[in-house]
Design an enzyme around this catalytic site. Structure first.
Site, PDB file in Angstrom:
ATOM      1  N   THR A   1       0.789  -1.351   0.068  1.00 56.96           N
ATOM      2  CA  THR A   1      -0.064  -0.002  -0.060  1.00 56.96           C
ATOM      3  C   THR A   1       0.907   1.332   0.055  1.00 56.96           C
ATOM      4  O   THR A   1       2.071   0.981   0.565  1.00 56.96           O
ATOM      5  CB  THR A   1      -0.922   0.042   1.329  1.00 56.96           C
TER       6      THR A   1
ATOM      7  N   ASP B   1      -6.559  -7.348   1.300  1.00 59.64           N
ATOM      8  CA  ASP B   1      -7.727  -6.944   0.791  1.00 59.64           C
ATOM      9  C   ASP B   1      -8.820  -7.185   1.679  1.00 59.64           C
ATOM     10  O   ASP B   1      -8.971  -8.245   2.352  1.00 59.64           O
ATOM     11  CB  ASP B   1      -8.205  -7.432  -0.535  1.00 59.64           C
TER      12      ASP B   1
ATOM     13  N   PHE C   1     -14.005   4.947   9.549  1.00 58.81           N
ATOM     14  CA  PHE C   1     -14.161   5.490   8.094  1.00 58.81           C
ATOM     15  C   PHE C   1     -14.893   4.344   7.269  1.00 58.81           C
ATOM     16  O   PHE C   1     -15.311   3.360   7.947  1.00 58.81           O
ATOM     17  CB  PHE C   1     -12.870   5.396   7.479  1.00 58.81           C
ATOM     18  N   GLY C   2     -15.360   4.668   6.068  1.00 54.54           N
ATOM     19  CA  GLY C   2     -16.072   3.646   5.246  1.00 54.54           C
ATOM     20  C   GLY C   2     -17.606   3.181   6.030  1.00 54.54           C
ATOM     21  O   GLY C   2     -18.295   4.122   6.193  1.00 54.54           O
ATOM     22  N   TYR C   3     -17.795   1.939   6.048  1.00 54.17           N
ATOM     23  CA  TYR C   3     -19.014   1.467   6.689  1.00 54.17           C
ATOM     24  C   TYR C   3     -18.957   1.460   8.154  1.00 54.17           C
ATOM     25  O   TYR C   3     -20.222   1.027   8.734  1.00 54.17           O
ATOM     26  CB  TYR C   3     -19.438   0.083   6.058  1.00 54.17           C
TER      27      TYR C   3
ATOM     28  N   LYS D   1     -11.412  -1.590  18.394  1.00 56.80           N
ATOM     29  CA  LYS D   1     -11.283  -2.026  16.978  1.00 56.80           C
ATOM     30  C   LYS D   1     -10.262  -2.683  16.553  1.00 56.80           C
ATOM     31  O   LYS D   1     -10.055  -3.641  16.014  1.00 56.80           O
ATOM     32  CB  LYS D   1     -11.512  -0.698  15.969  1.00 56.80           C
TER      33      LYS D   1
ATOM     34  N   ARG E   1      -9.237  -6.872  10.214  1.00 54.49           N
ATOM     35  CA  ARG E   1      -7.729  -6.721   9.673  1.00 54.49           C
ATOM     36  C   ARG E   1      -6.816  -7.039  11.133  1.00 54.49           C
ATOM     37  O   ARG E   1      -5.864  -7.639  10.834  1.00 54.49           O
ATOM     38  CB  ARG E   1      -7.804  -5.361   9.441  1.00 54.49           C
TER      39      ARG E   1
END
Length: 227
Positions: free
Chosen positions: A25, A87, A171-173, A194, A200
């Site tokens: 990344t 991913d 972030f995101g959902y 988290k 992850r």
């Protein structure tokens, strides 16, 4: 090199030797996040920013596993280094596993969290609460410098999709994804929790024994005989 993980991985060790692993990344925040999740000393974590001449890998796989392999193996072969890539995304049962590999661009280009969340809520508008189950999924692949895969791990975190956004973190959902046991969304739980229960984090912890084994094998020629 005999590194092939044919035996049971060793437990996490603090005796990690210094070597470099490139994370697949250019996102420096993700590099720091993954390095923290691994909790291993002695590894020099690098990003694709350190390899400006390496072309981007086309993530056209049909699954998280395929995309993770494409990134790890493609970048490893191009850079000639050990590469760890992942991913991840959201799978909603009522949508047959969507958005899946299209999670970041569910509402189209360019990627936009607000539009993705709005599209998800619209598609689930008539779905009853008991059928709004979902999971965050992460597939992680470690590839050798020759581009072959050395190890793969998988992490999943299950929850439900709420009917409105809650929380300002993440972030995101994250504002829609509620962990039933906590009665909070990822956006409400904060980074500390988290980092323990996320998809992850679980994939990263599963990768730690393989990295420890890799460190020992790479350092073997430098150790005194019989050590």
């Amino acid at each position: 090199m005999s590194f092939g993980f044919t035996s049971t991985p060793e437990k996490k060790t603090s005796a990690m030797q210094s070597f470099a692993i490139v994370l697949g990344t250019k996102n420096r925040k993700k590099v720091r996040e993954l390095a923290d999740l691994m909790g291993l000393s002695g590894i020099a974590w690098r990003s694709l920013d350190d390899f400006p001449n390496v072309p981007a890998v086309d993530e056209n796989g049909a699954s998280f596993a395929e995309n993770a392999r494409l990134k790890a193996q493609g970048y490893a072969k191009a850079a000639g280094c050990w590469v760890l890539a992942e991913d991840s995304g959201l799978e909603v049962d009522a949508l047959g596993g969507e958005p899946g590999v299209r999670s970041s661009r569910f509402a189209g280009e360019p990627a936009d969290d607000a539009r993705n969340n709005a599209r998800l809520l619209e598609l689930l508008r008539d779905v009853p609460d008991e059928k709004r189950t979902a999971r965050f999924v992460c597939h992680m692949v470690l590839a050798r410098p020759d581009g072959t895969a050395a190890a793969e791990t998988f992490g999943v975190c299950r929850g439900v999709i709420l009917r409105e956004l809650r929380g300002t973190g993440g972030f995101g959902y994250d504002p829609l994804f509620q962990i039933r046991e906590y009665h909070r969304t990822f956006a409400e739980l904060g980074s500390a929790v988290k980092s323990c229960i996320s998809h992850r984090a679980r994939a990263a912890r599963a990768m730690v024994p393989y990295l420890a084994k890799l460190s020992l094998e790479l350092d073997a020629p430098n150790r005194p005989r019989g050590a």
